[in-house]
Design a protein around this motif. Sequence first.
Motif, PDB file in Angstrom:
ATOM      1  N   ILE A 180       0.894  -1.163   0.000  1.00 31.89           N
ATOM      2  CA  ILE A 180       0.000   0.000   0.000  1.00 31.89           C
ATOM      3  C   ILE A 180       0.929   1.209   0.000  1.00 31.89           C
ATOM      4  N   ALA A 181       1.033   1.870  -1.143  1.00 27.28           N
ATOM      5  CA  ALA A 181       2.116   2.829  -1.357  1.00 27.28           C
ATOM      6  C   ALA A 181       1.789   4.253  -0.974  1.00 27.28           C
ATOM      7  N   ILE A 186       2.578   6.355  -7.591  1.00 33.36           N
ATOM      8  CA  ILE A 186       1.174   6.309  -7.991  1.00 33.36           C
ATOM      9  C   ILE A 186       1.094   5.728  -9.401  1.00 33.36           C
ATOM     10  N   THR A 187      -0.105   5.358  -9.833  1.00 34.49           N
ATOM     11  CA  THR A 187      -0.250   4.699 -11.132  1.00 34.49           C
ATOM     12  C   THR A 187      -1.011   5.552 -12.134  1.00 34.49           C
ATOM     13  N   VAL A 188      -1.003   6.848 -11.934  1.00 34.09           N
ATOM     14  CA  VAL A 188      -1.635   7.776 -12.862  1.00 34.09           C
ATOM     15  C   VAL A 188      -0.844   9.081 -12.816  1.00 34.09           C
ATOM     16  N   LEU A 231       2.010  -6.876  -5.788  1.00 36.21           N
ATOM     17  CA  LEU A 231       0.761  -6.138  -5.937  1.00 36.21           C
ATOM     18  C   LEU A 231       0.909  -4.809  -5.221  1.00 36.21           C
ATOM     19  N   ALA A 232       0.465  -3.746  -5.858  1.00 35.68           N
ATOM     20  CA  ALA A 232       0.515  -2.428  -5.230  1.00 35.68           C
ATOM     21  C   ALA A 232      -0.809  -1.705  -5.424  1.00 35.68           C
ATOM     22  N   ILE A 233      -1.295  -1.126  -4.344  1.00 37.03           N
ATOM     23  CA  ILE A 233      -2.411  -0.196  -4.406  1.00 37.03           C
ATOM     24  C   ILE A 233      -1.863   1.157  -3.976  1.00 37.03           C
ATOM     25  N   GLN A 238      -5.195   3.092 -10.437  1.00 36.55           N
ATOM     26  CA  GLN A 238      -5.676   1.744 -10.225  1.00 36.55           C
ATOM     27  C   GLN A 238      -4.581   0.839  -9.653  1.00 36.55           C
ATOM     28  N   PRO A 239      -4.975  -0.273  -9.018  1.00 40.90           N
ATOM     29  CA  PRO A 239      -3.975  -1.234  -8.541  1.00 40.90           C
ATOM     30  C   PRO A 239      -3.165  -1.786  -9.713  1.00 40.90           C
TER      31      PRO A 239
END
Length: 269
Positions: A180-181, A186-188, A231-233, A238-239
């Motif tokens: 949980i980062a 971030i992914t955006v 796995l990262a959220i 999005q994950p």
Amino acid sequence: MNGKSILKTGTIDAEQVTEDLGYVRTLIANVILVGHPAGGDWVLVDTGLGPTVTALEEEVDRIYSRPPKAIILTHGHFDHVGGVITLAEKWNVPVYAHQLELPFLTGKQDYPPADPSVGGGLMARISPVYPHKAIDLGDRVKGLAEDGSVPFLPQWRWIHTPGHSPGHVSLFRDCDRTLIAGDAIITVKQESALAVVSQEVELHGPPAYFTSDWELAKASVLKLATLRPKLAITGHGQPVSGQVLQEGLEYLARHFDKVAVPEQGRYVD
């Protein structure tokens, strides 16, 4: 991701990613739900934007039918603590954050103002209107234990990942390498309104307009890359999992100065 979508509305978008891990997107920021809905302790990580607090509370009640044992804050920026006072008081639960983040959560210190000159997108340009004043949780907020343990989550540990804020933390579960980062990665591309709307997955450093220490932000990304999460959220976007995550995080770590740090800005030098 193969998670099962559980709610999509104009206000929030919720998804169960694994049996004991879900998230709720509150307009632009994610709230993480850690714990099995069927029973046992669970914890809320961050609380999203203030205007979505009612919708978030209703969705949490629908999924769990019981309040969390605690609220953990990755950091105290406005889009991660918008509903924390309301929810903590209603549920009568403690709030935990890193010791270095407590001044911003107890009314003692404001965050540095946003830098609208970085990122080149609409979200960055309007960032001066984003709140950066401290909130005051009083004695309801407590510092995380120095041993890295996370209250009510015995399999998890917190990792200090500063840069985006002084006391920013990420959470990691070693047994399955789940991360949980927060906003450490971030992914955006959060500076771009178009990217925020499309939610196309790509690894980025922290939102540039609120990142005040780029050297620490880089060190935090390097730290997370060594964990090799499966796995990262993240706090925005999005994950992400598998090869996309590992290759994207390795690339971000190797080329952080080029792909994440702005060429100029209030906090670049």
